[in-house]
Design a protein around this motif. Structure first.
Motif, PDB file in Angstrom:
ATOM      1  N   MET A   1      51.691  -3.333  61.546  1.00 58.99           N
ATOM      2  CA  MET A   1      52.495  -3.968  60.507  1.00 58.99           C
ATOM      3  C   MET A   1      53.604  -3.010  60.085  1.00 58.99           C
ATOM      4  SD  MET A   1      51.230  -5.623  56.859  1.00 58.99           S
ATOM      5  CE  MET A   1      50.759  -4.096  56.056  1.00 58.99           C
ATOM      6  N   HIS A   2      54.810  -3.521  59.973  1.00 56.22           N
ATOM      7  CA  HIS A   2      55.931  -2.719  59.479  1.00 56.22           C
ATOM      8  C   HIS A   2      55.985  -2.901  57.967  1.00 56.22           C
ATOM      9  CE1 HIS A   2      60.437  -1.429  59.814  1.00 56.22           C
ATOM     10  NE2 HIS A   2      59.695  -0.585  59.133  1.00 56.22           N
ATOM     11  N   LEU A   3      55.673  -1.828  57.244  1.00 56.41           N
ATOM     12  CA  LEU A   3      55.537  -1.874  55.791  1.00 56.41           C
ATOM     13  C   LEU A   3      56.695  -1.143  55.119  1.00 56.41           C
ATOM     14  CD1 LEU A   3      53.800  -2.348  53.177  1.00 56.41           C
ATOM     15  CD2 LEU A   3      52.739  -0.122  53.670  1.00 56.41           C
ATOM     16  N   LEU A   4      57.310  -1.807  54.149  1.00 52.75           N
ATOM     17  CA  LEU A   4      58.329  -1.178  53.311  1.00 52.75           C
ATOM     18  C   LEU A   4      57.719  -0.867  51.955  1.00 52.75           C
ATOM     19  CD1 LEU A   4      61.256  -0.351  52.535  1.00 52.75           C
ATOM     20  CD2 LEU A   4      61.589  -2.749  51.823  1.00 52.75           C
ATOM     21  N   LEU A  16      49.427   4.526  48.810  1.00 54.69           N
ATOM     22  CA  LEU A  16      49.770   3.485  49.780  1.00 54.69           C
ATOM     23  C   LEU A  16      50.123   4.085  51.138  1.00 54.69           C
ATOM     24  CD1 LEU A  16      51.894   1.136  47.505  1.00 54.69           C
ATOM     25  CD2 LEU A  16      49.820   0.459  48.739  1.00 54.69           C
ATOM     26  N   VAL A  17      50.902   5.159  51.126  1.00 50.39           N
ATOM     27  CA  VAL A  17      51.272   5.808  52.389  1.00 50.39           C
ATOM     28  C   VAL A  17      50.027   6.314  53.112  1.00 50.39           C
ATOM     29  CG1 VAL A  17      52.434   7.788  53.407  1.00 50.39           C
ATOM     30  CG2 VAL A  17      53.608   6.410  51.696  1.00 50.39           C
ATOM     31  N   ASP A  18      49.136   6.989  52.382  1.00 45.44           N
ATOM     32  CA  ASP A  18      47.924   7.519  53.008  1.00 45.44           C
ATOM     33  C   ASP A  18      47.084   6.400  53.613  1.00 45.44           C
ATOM     34  OD1 ASP A  18      48.638  10.071  52.278  1.00 45.44           O
ATOM     35  OD2 ASP A  18      47.289  10.167  50.539  1.00 45.44           O
ATOM     36  N   GLU A  19      46.915   5.305  52.867  1.00 47.75           N
ATOM     37  CA  GLU A  19      46.101   4.197  53.361  1.00 47.75           C
ATOM     38  C   GLU A  19      46.769   3.508  54.548  1.00 47.75           C
ATOM     39  OE1 GLU A  19      42.970   1.569  53.787  1.00 47.75           O
ATOM     40  OE2 GLU A  19      43.072   3.380  52.541  1.00 47.75           O
ATOM     41  N   ALA A  20      48.082   3.310  54.470  1.00 36.48           N
ATOM     42  CA  ALA A  20      48.802   2.653  55.569  1.00 36.48           C
ATOM     43  C   ALA A  20      48.767   3.501  56.830  1.00 36.48           C
ATOM     44  CB  ALA A  20      50.246   2.368  55.152  1.00 36.48           C
ATOM     45  N   GLN A  21      48.863   4.816  56.682  1.00 32.48           N
ATOM     46  CA  GLN A  21      48.800   5.687  57.859  1.00 32.48           C
ATOM     47  C   GLN A  21      47.422   5.654  58.499  1.00 32.48           C
ATOM     48  OE1 GLN A  21      50.264   9.472  56.273  1.00 32.48           O
ATOM     49  NE2 GLN A  21      52.260   9.112  57.235  1.00 32.48           N
ATOM     50  N   SER A  22      46.385   5.500  57.674  1.00 32.73           N
ATOM     51  CA  SER A  22      45.034   5.415  58.235  1.00 32.73           C
ATOM     52  C   SER A  22      44.850   4.146  59.056  1.00 32.73           C
ATOM     53  CB  SER A  22      43.991   5.468  57.113  1.00 32.73           C
ATOM     54  OG  SER A  22      43.939   4.246  56.388  1.00 32.73           O
ATOM     55  N   ARG A  23      45.727   3.152  58.833  1.00 35.80           N
ATOM     56  CA  ARG A  23      45.672   1.891  59.584  1.00 35.80           C
ATOM     57  C   ARG A  23      46.708   1.848  60.700  1.00 35.80           C
ATOM     58  NH1 ARG A  23      44.359  -2.776  55.054  1.00 35.80           N
ATOM     59  NH2 ARG A  23      43.170  -1.436  53.617  1.00 35.80           N
ATOM     60  N   ASN A  24      47.415   2.959  60.892  1.00 37.11           N
ATOM     61  CA  ASN A  24      48.433   3.066  61.947  1.00 37.11           C
ATOM     62  C   ASN A  24      49.591   2.094  61.759  1.00 37.11           C
ATOM     63  OD1 ASN A  24      47.073   5.145  63.445  1.00 37.11           O
ATOM     64  ND2 ASN A  24      45.665   3.586  64.205  1.00 37.11           N
ATOM     65  N   ASP A  63      57.242  -6.701  57.773  1.00 39.10           N
ATOM     66  CA  ASP A  63      56.094  -7.603  57.643  1.00 39.10           C
ATOM     67  C   ASP A  63      55.639  -7.698  56.196  1.00 39.10           C
ATOM     68  OD1 ASP A  63      55.572  -8.278  60.487  1.00 39.10           O
ATOM     69  OD2 ASP A  63      55.273  -6.109  60.637  1.00 39.10           O
ATOM     70  N   ALA A  64      55.809  -6.612  55.468  1.00 34.56           N
ATOM     71  CA  ALA A  64      55.384  -6.610  54.068  1.00 34.56           C
ATOM     72  C   ALA A  64      56.213  -5.605  53.289  1.00 34.56           C
ATOM     73  CB  ALA A  64      53.905  -6.258  53.951  1.00 34.56           C
ATOM     74  N   ALA A  65      56.409  -5.885  52.000  1.00 31.53           N
ATOM     75  CA  ALA A  65      57.108  -4.973  51.101  1.00 31.53           C
ATOM     76  C   ALA A  65      56.310  -4.853  49.808  1.00 31.53           C
ATOM     77  CB  ALA A  65      58.519  -5.467  50.802  1.00 31.53           C
ATOM     78  N   ILE A  66      56.216  -3.635  49.293  1.00 30.27           N
ATOM     79  CA  ILE A  66      55.536  -3.374  48.024  1.00 30.27           C
ATOM     80  C   ILE A  66      56.488  -2.565  47.152  1.00 30.27           C
ATOM     81  CG2 ILE A  66      53.550  -2.330  46.872  1.00 30.27           C
ATOM     82  CD1 ILE A  66      51.982  -2.654  49.479  1.00 30.27           C
ATOM     83  N   ASP A  67      56.823  -3.117  46.002  1.00 31.60           N
ATOM     84  CA  ASP A  67      57.714  -2.437  45.073  1.00 31.60           C
ATOM     85  C   ASP A  67      56.867  -1.731  44.025  1.00 31.60           C
ATOM     86  OD1 ASP A  67      59.670  -1.544  43.386  1.00 31.60           O
ATOM     87  OD2 ASP A  67      60.680  -3.472  43.149  1.00 31.60           O
ATOM     88  N   THR A  68      56.824  -0.395  44.091  1.00 29.90           N
ATOM     89  CA  THR A  68      55.963   0.373  43.185  1.00 29.90           C
ATOM     90  C   THR A  68      56.674   0.778  41.899  1.00 29.90           C
ATOM     91  OG1 THR A  68      56.562   2.546  44.102  1.00 29.90           O
ATOM     92  CG2 THR A  68      54.757   1.340  45.175  1.00 29.90           C
ATOM     93  N   TRP A  69      57.969   0.485  41.793  1.00 29.40           N
ATOM     94  CA  TRP A  69      58.744   0.935  40.633  1.00 29.40           C
ATOM     95  C   TRP A  69      59.221  -0.272  39.843  1.00 29.40           C
ATOM     96  CZ3 TRP A  69      64.254   1.448  39.305  1.00 29.40           C
ATOM     97  CH2 TRP A  69      64.468   2.331  38.240  1.00 29.40           C
ATOM     98  N   ALA A  70      58.764  -0.379  38.613  1.00 30.52           N
ATOM     99  CA  ALA A  70      59.092  -1.560  37.811  1.00 30.52           C
ATOM    100  C   ALA A  70      59.710  -1.174  36.471  1.00 30.52           C
ATOM    101  CB  ALA A  70      57.839  -2.398  37.582  1.00 30.52           C
TER     102      ALA A  70
END
Length: 345
Positions: A1-4, A16-24, A63-70
């Motif tokens: 998955m291409h994650l932004l 999020l980065v650590d978890e996403a990297q663990s899923r390749n 494939d997905a985007a997560i906005d962590t700054w609100a």
């Protein structure tokens, strides 16, 4: 998955980065570049408070985007507008404060995602800036991203490593540091006060699961009800720091009478059986649990946070004259309240 990930270098973003990297997953970050980007990610520079702040995203698909700054409404909305049609799933980081506090009771029951949300216009509109801003983000996402699966991640108290770079801007690290200093510690009662503190790494895992499943709509993302208590948290902070601090439990009515501000002067603590308590710690999390939310024991969260605080990236104390909003009871105020309590025995 291409994650932004919009952000990606602090607290939730790091998790999020650590978890996403663990899923390749293939990870792209967009931020101002004020902190080093983690290894193995594509890092794009952009200041979202400027007109060209999102230009680095032009022509890219995710494939997905997560906005962590609100923090800024215009920045959040502009990101949605720019990414519309270029992302297959979108996560809005929201909060349980979007619910109408007047409808939540005083902790006499658990509320879930069917609870009434606050109004942002009209005679019954909320006056809370945070509630207005976050509910506004949700409504904007529903309108701008119509047709795109969108998750409304309603969180409450998160904890874990990298919570904040300044101790007095944090909750759990403040208590760990207070125990480290030792002496008599004002412990806000009752010890059985139920808390719902979730590890930021468990939030990250659920958000990525949700993106992979393309979950939509609101989810309350907290630890299960009564998964920890004020007494348990403070005792663990004392034990894990190796402190000889003495916990002096002070009833909540004495705390309020002393002019101590819940959640501000005493991080994590709120007056039990009040509307404010229900708003932060009175949530049914069945919906998220049914979609795979799993929360580690609070012991692990506290231990790992203390390990981080002893390392090279440890948070520092606020400098003199700091103009940021700070948390925590001053030593002078704490001593005065405890002295008064001793006199009244």
């Amino acid at each position: 998955m291409h994650l932004l990930i919009l952000g990606g270098t602090s607290f939730l973003g790091r998790a999020l980065v650590d978890e996403a990297q663990s899923r390749n997953h293939n990870i792209t970050l967009l931020n101002r570049g004020r902190k080093p980007a983690p290894a193995g990610v594509t890092s794009l520079l952009g200041d979202r408070l400027t007109p060209q702040g999102l230009d680095a995203l032009d022509g890219l698909q995710f494939d997905a985007a997560i906005d962590t700054w609100a923090a800024d409404p215009s920045a959040a909305i502009q990101a949605m507008q720019r990414l519309k049609g270029h992302v297959r799933h979108y996560t809005v980081m929201s909060t349980v404060s979007v619910y109408d506090k007047t409808a939540l009771g005083d902790g006499d029951r658990l509320n879930d995602e069917t609870a009434k949300v606050c109004e942002i216009v009209g005679p019954n509109a909320t006056t809370s800036p945070t509630s207005l801003r976050r509910r506004g983000f949700e409504l904007a996402a529903e309108k701008i991203l119509s047709g795109t699966p969108c998750l409304l991640a309603r969180c409450s108290v998160m904890a874990g490593p990298y919570e904040a770079s300044i101790i007095e801007r944090s909750r759990l690290p403040w208590w760990l540091d207070r125990m480290r200093r030792g002496g008599s510690v004002l412990a806000p009662g009752p010890p059985i006060l139920p808390l719902q503190i979730i590890d930021v790494r468990d939030v990250a895992r659920f958000l990525l699961d949700a993106a992979e499943k393309r979950l939509t709509g609101p989810y309350n993302i907290l630890s299960p009800p009564r998964s920890s208590s004020m007494g348990e948290v403070l005792q663990l902070c004392r034990e894990l720091t190796g402190s000889h601090a003495e916990l002096v439990w002070v009833p909540q009515h004495e705390i309020i009478a002393a002019g101590i501000r819940p959640f501000v002067d005493l991080p994590l603590w709120l007056e039990f059986q009040t509307n404010d308590y229900a708003t932060v710690y009175g949530w049914d999390t069945t919906k998220a649990q049914n979609q795979g939310l799993r929360c580690r024991p609070i012991t692990e969260t506290i231990r790992d946070t203390w390990d981080w605080m002893k390392g090279e990236h440890a948070p520092r104390h606020a400098p003199a004259g700091c103009d940021l909003k700070l948390l925590g009871l001053s030593p002078e105020k704490e001593s005065a309240v405890l002295a008064q309590k001793a006199e009244n025995r």
